[in-house]
Write a protein that holds these residues in place. Structure first.
Motif, short mmCIF file in Angstrom:
data_model
loop_
_atom_site.label_atom_id
_atom_site.label_comp_id
_atom_site.label_asym_id
_atom_site.label_seq_id
_atom_site.Cartn_x
_atom_site.Cartn_y
_atom_site.Cartn_z
N ALA A 56 -6.73 0.38 -0.23
CA ALA A 56 -7.99 0.25 0.65
C ALA A 56 -7.47 0.31 2.20
CB ALA A 56 -8.46 -1.42 0.48
N LEU A 57 -6.04 0.17 2.48
CA LEU A 57 -5.63 0.28 4.01
C LEU A 57 -5.22 1.66 4.27
CD1 LEU A 57 -3.90 -3.18 4.48
CD2 LEU A 57 -6.02 -2.48 5.49
N GLY A 58 -5.40 2.50 3.21
CA GLY A 58 -5.10 4.23 3.57
C GLY A 58 -3.71 4.26 3.47
N HIS A 59 -2.94 3.61 2.55
CA HIS A 59 -1.33 3.81 2.58
C HIS A 59 -1.25 4.91 1.11
CE1 HIS A 59 0.13 1.27 5.59
NE2 HIS A 59 -1.00 0.16 5.01
N GLU A 60 -0.14 5.78 1.20
CA GLU A 60 0.09 6.70 0.28
C GLU A 60 0.84 6.00 -0.89
OE1 GLU A 60 1.96 10.96 -0.63
OE2 GLU A 60 2.54 9.75 1.12
N ILE A 61 0.67 6.26 -2.22
CA ILE A 61 1.11 5.59 -3.30
C ILE A 61 1.82 6.46 -4.22
CG2 ILE A 61 1.07 4.00 -5.43
CD1 ILE A 61 -1.13 2.81 -4.18
N ASP A 98 -2.47 12.79 -4.15
CA ASP A 98 -1.38 13.23 -5.17
C ASP A 98 -0.34 11.81 -5.33
OD1 ASP A 98 -2.20 15.69 -5.19
OD2 ASP A 98 -0.87 16.59 -3.50
N ILE A 99 -0.13 11.85 -6.56
CA ILE A 99 1.00 10.71 -6.73
C ILE A 99 2.02 11.51 -6.92
CG2 ILE A 99 1.66 8.95 -8.49
CD1 ILE A 99 -1.18 8.78 -9.24
N HIS A 100 3.11 11.30 -5.77
CA HIS A 100 4.39 11.84 -5.94
C HIS A 100 5.46 10.90 -6.76
CE1 HIS A 100 3.17 15.05 -3.43
NE2 HIS A 100 3.00 14.17 -2.42
N PHE A 101 6.69 11.38 -7.00
CA PHE A 101 7.49 10.46 -7.98
C PHE A 101 8.83 10.33 -7.19
CE2 PHE A 101 10.75 10.27 -10.94
CZ PHE A 101 10.37 9.21 -11.90
N ARG A 102 9.34 9.09 -7.46
CA ARG A 102 10.78 8.72 -6.97
C ARG A 102 11.30 8.14 -8.05
NH1 ARG A 102 11.37 5.85 -1.32
NH2 ARG A 102 11.34 8.02 -0.66
N ARG A 121 5.20 17.96 -10.64
CA ARG A 121 5.40 16.77 -10.02
C ARG A 121 6.38 16.77 -8.87
NH1 ARG A 121 3.12 12.06 -12.41
NH2 ARG A 121 3.54 11.31 -10.38
N LYS A 122 6.37 16.16 -7.65
CA LYS A 122 6.97 16.61 -6.48
C LYS A 122 7.90 15.13 -6.44
CE LYS A 122 6.37 18.43 -2.76
NZ LYS A 122 5.67 18.92 -1.38
N THR A 123 9.21 15.47 -6.56
CA THR A 123 10.01 14.31 -6.23
C THR A 123 10.34 14.07 -4.77
OG1 THR A 123 11.18 14.75 -8.42
CG2 THR A 123 12.32 13.40 -7.10
N ILE A 124 10.23 12.76 -4.31
CA ILE A 124 10.50 12.46 -2.93
C ILE A 124 11.96 11.60 -3.00
CG2 ILE A 124 9.66 11.35 -0.90
CD1 ILE A 124 7.99 13.84 -1.73
N LEU A 125 12.74 12.05 -2.31
CA LEU A 125 14.10 10.92 -2.09
C LEU A 125 14.01 10.69 -0.84
CD1 LEU A 125 16.43 12.99 -4.31
CD2 LEU A 125 14.94 11.08 -5.06
#
Length: 169
Positions: A56-61, A98-102, A121-125
């Protein structure tokens, strides 16, 4: 790190949600800051309303697996389950991006990279993790100074504010 000429950094939080989520969200909201929350499905399941507030606050998950176990030497089926169960809960909370993955502990080997590639899937480190430096990890002021002094355009900062460091075993 992301290659960019813009003076921007990404603030990311791993683990959670947790009872500390509302405090983190209040601080971010009061300072007009957006962040990315890499959530675990198990925590998401237990603190679902906190996840809905993140949305609701507009952050990315992002997805940080269901159980937070290392996905090294695991079957394709296990890896798919860990990621897809968490994706489902993220979507159920109303997240549309988009749901990125860590990967937990940044560990990727064999089957996990194959799964991620097959599913686009994009991996974010990250490139800055002040909590991992013993000399500064007990002081939020020292960690902030470290982040400011070591960040570059495109840096990805990793923090664990949902984690209870005082009760670490």
């Amino acid at each position: 790190k992301v290659n960019t000429r813009q003076k921007v950094i990404a603030l990311t939080f791993d683990d959670g949600p947790s009872p500390k989520t509302d405090t983190v969200l209040t601080i971010l909201n009061n300072n007009n800051i957006k962040a990315t929350f890499f959530l675990t499905g198990n925590s998401l399941h237990h603190y679902f309303s906190e996840t809905e507030r993140i949305v609701a606050l507009g952050h990315e998950i992002g997805n940080h697996t269901y159980s937070h176990k290392r996905l090294v030497f695991r079957s394709y089926k296990t890896i798919a389950s860990e990621i897809e169960k968490t994706d489902s809960l993220i979507r159920k909370a109303g997240y549309k991006g988009d749901i990125h993955f860590r990967p937990p502990h940044a560990k990727k080997l064999l089957v996990l990279p194959y799964y991620l590639e097959q599913n686009d899937r994009k991996t974010i480190l990250w490139d800055i993790e002040p909590e991992s430096i013993d000399k500064i990890s007990a002081s939020s002021d020292l960690m902030a100074q470290y982040v400011v002094g070591n960040s570059k355009s495109g840096s990805i900062i990793l923090l664990h504010p949902m984690y209870d460091w005082d009760n670490e075993s």
